[in-house]
Design an enzyme around this catalytic site. Structure first.
Site, short mmCIF file in Angstrom:
data_model
loop_
_atom_site.label_atom_id
_atom_site.label_comp_id
_atom_site.label_asym_id
_atom_site.label_seq_id
_atom_site.Cartn_x
_atom_site.Cartn_y
_atom_site.Cartn_z
N SER A 170 0.81 -1.22 0.00
CA SER A 170 0.00 0.00 0.00
C SER A 170 0.85 1.26 0.00
CB SER A 170 -0.92 0.03 1.23
OG SER A 170 -1.80 -1.07 1.25
N GLY A 191 -4.32 -1.66 -0.84
CA GLY A 191 -3.51 -1.36 -2.01
C GLY A 191 -3.26 0.13 -2.13
N GLY A 223 -2.63 3.92 -4.35
CA GLY A 223 -3.21 4.65 -5.47
C GLY A 223 -4.56 5.28 -5.17
N CYS A 227 -9.40 -1.50 3.59
CA CYS A 227 -8.57 -0.39 3.11
C CYS A 227 -8.99 0.03 1.69
CB CYS A 227 -7.10 -0.77 3.19
SG CYS A 227 -5.97 0.64 3.13
N PHE A 228 -8.19 -0.26 0.69
CA PHE A 228 -8.55 0.07 -0.70
C PHE A 228 -9.86 -0.61 -1.07
CE2 PHE A 228 -7.39 0.34 -5.37
CZ PHE A 228 -7.29 1.72 -5.40
N GLN A 251 -12.76 1.54 -0.08
CA GLN A 251 -12.98 2.65 -1.01
C GLN A 251 -13.65 2.17 -2.30
OE1 GLN A 251 -9.00 4.22 -1.41
NE2 GLN A 251 -8.79 4.41 0.81
N ASN A 274 -3.41 2.64 6.78
CA ASN A 274 -2.53 3.25 5.79
C ASN A 274 -3.36 3.63 4.58
OD1 ASN A 274 -0.57 4.00 3.95
ND2 ASN A 274 -0.12 1.90 3.35
N HIS A 291 -6.79 -2.15 8.69
CA HIS A 291 -6.19 -3.45 8.45
C HIS A 291 -6.47 -4.40 9.62
CE1 HIS A 291 -3.16 -2.25 5.15
NE2 HIS A 291 -3.96 -1.22 5.35
N GLU A 341 -5.96 -7.49 9.87
CA GLU A 341 -4.94 -8.52 10.08
C GLU A 341 -3.88 -8.04 11.06
OE1 GLU A 341 -2.66 -5.81 7.86
OE2 GLU A 341 -4.71 -6.49 7.48
#
Length: 396
Positions: A56, A240, A242, A268-269, A272, A310, A360, A362
């Protein structure tokens, strides 16, 4: 352990240059040369190796707010992917020697071997305060021969690079080929799960396996027909790097599979992209959330979780109330939000089997407050399977 080998300790100066013209002079750390990226800060006091190897962080120059980095060295076990992904590394005081029984080498060696250009001996507190005020921005680290470039030349290189907004980086960090990890021994099997690798961490795959899933990890470019041919019992989108607005292919894929009724979990990504698949927008945060001490409120339980995060982008959705998804997926509500700045930290669909979180669970190198989400998803998949079996028996 002893001090890092001399070959891994670069000599000479270095400079961190921000796009607003700010300059911070220090010492070369890691590889020497030139690197460009978006400068961000991470507040984690531990887990620097997990941070460095988190895909990420691709395209980002990461500044650690903890002042002393590298004291426990590096090892193969704590690698979250096949290499270091950060574009550059900024620390105040790198460890002069490694002291930990798990260490196999120094952090300096890993930075040099992976060609990561860094800088040490700078006032990371001052830089962090500057980023918090001005926002994350394009930057560059220059050392070795590139340190001899004029200040104007260095600043021009920094400003000429593309910003993080609009970048699609999934293709750079995803797996090149499909691979599978069976459900862990001794765990009741739930079914198969298709995992779209947008920059996944090894711990995520391991925990899905330990929760009874046969994990099928797929490249980011996998098509809807390829996933339907697998006929998985569940779908997972990973973390991830970007801009989610630049990942329309994965958004369209997710919409198709949500309409198929497949249970979905995103982190996370993946949070989104679920937001965009449902019809909500996303936006870039001023300086993002990065570290392992981010407080989040679970609206369902009222419990505060300390989470590992993140991300530099977020979902634009109302925190309160239940809303109809603009893309026709029924009712949706925000399930979690940040206690620091009220940013959306989770989405829950009420009419389809799908939910996601912005952090996250995990928790590699981080707190385990959110680990229950793997159990929640396992229960969602088993309940869905039971309801399907009951419907089939009723039809007969």
């Amino acid at each position: 352990m002893t001090a890092p080998p001399a070959a891994a300790v670069p000599q000479g100066g270095a400079v961190l240059v921000l796009e607003d013209g700010s300059r911070y002079e220090g010492r070369a750390y890691g590889a020497t040369g030139r690197t460009l990226g978006e400068v961000v800060f991470s507040t984690g006091m531990t887990g620097y190796q997990e941070t460095l190897t988190d895909p990420s962080y691709a395209g980002q120059i990461v500044l650690m707010t903890a002042p002393h980095i590298g004291n426990t060295g590096a090892n193969d076990t704590d690698m979250e992917s096949r290499k270091i992904w950060v574009a550059g590394f900024v620390v105040r005081d790198p460890a002069r020697r490694v002291s930990n029984f798990r260490a196999q080498r120094s952090l300096d060696e890993d930075l040099v071997n992976d060609g990561v250009v860094g800088i040490s001996g700078v006032d990371t507190r001052a830089i962090t305060r500057h980023i918090r005020s001005a926002g994350a921005m394009r930057a560059g680290v220059f050392s070795g021969a590139d340190l001899a470039l004029s200040a104007d030349e260095q600043l021009a290189l920094v400003r000429e690079q593309a910003s993080m907004a609009g970048k699609n980086l999934s293709a750079e960090v995803t797996t090149a080929e499909r691979y599978e990890v069976p459900a862990a021994e001794g765990v009741e099997r739930v079914g198969s799960i298709a995992v779209l690798d947008l920059g996944i961490k090894r711990a995520t795959v391991r925990y899905l396996s330990e929760h009874g899933f046969d994990v099928i990890v797929l490249p980011a470019t996998t098509s809807v027909d390829e996933i339907r041919a697998i006929a998985p019992d569940a779908l997972f989108y990973s973390n991830g790097p970007g801009d989610p607005a630049a990942s329309e292919q994965q958004v369209v894929l997710l919409r198709e599979l949500l309409r198929d009724g497949i249970p979905y979990f995103g982190i996370c990504f993946g949070n989104q992209l679920l937001g965009r698949a449902l019809g909500f927008g996303t936006y870039k945060l001023p300086f993002g959330h990065r570290g392992i001490n981010q407080p989040v409120l679970d609206k369902r339980t009222g419990r505060v979780e300390i989470t590992a995060q993140n991300h530099g982008f977020a979902v634009d959705a109302p925190i309160e109330g239940v809303h109809d998804a603009p893309e026709g997926f029924g009712r949706v509500q925000v399930s979690h939000y940040s206690l620091n700045d009220q940013v959306v930290e989770g989405l829950e669909c009420l009419d389809i089997p799908a939910f996601s979180v912005q952090y996250h669970p995990e928790a590699a190198a981080g707190p385990h407050d959110a680990f229950y989400l793997f159990d929640r998803f396992r229960q969602l998949v088993t309940d869905r399977a039971s309801a399907g079996s009951a419907s089939a028996e009723g039809a007969n």
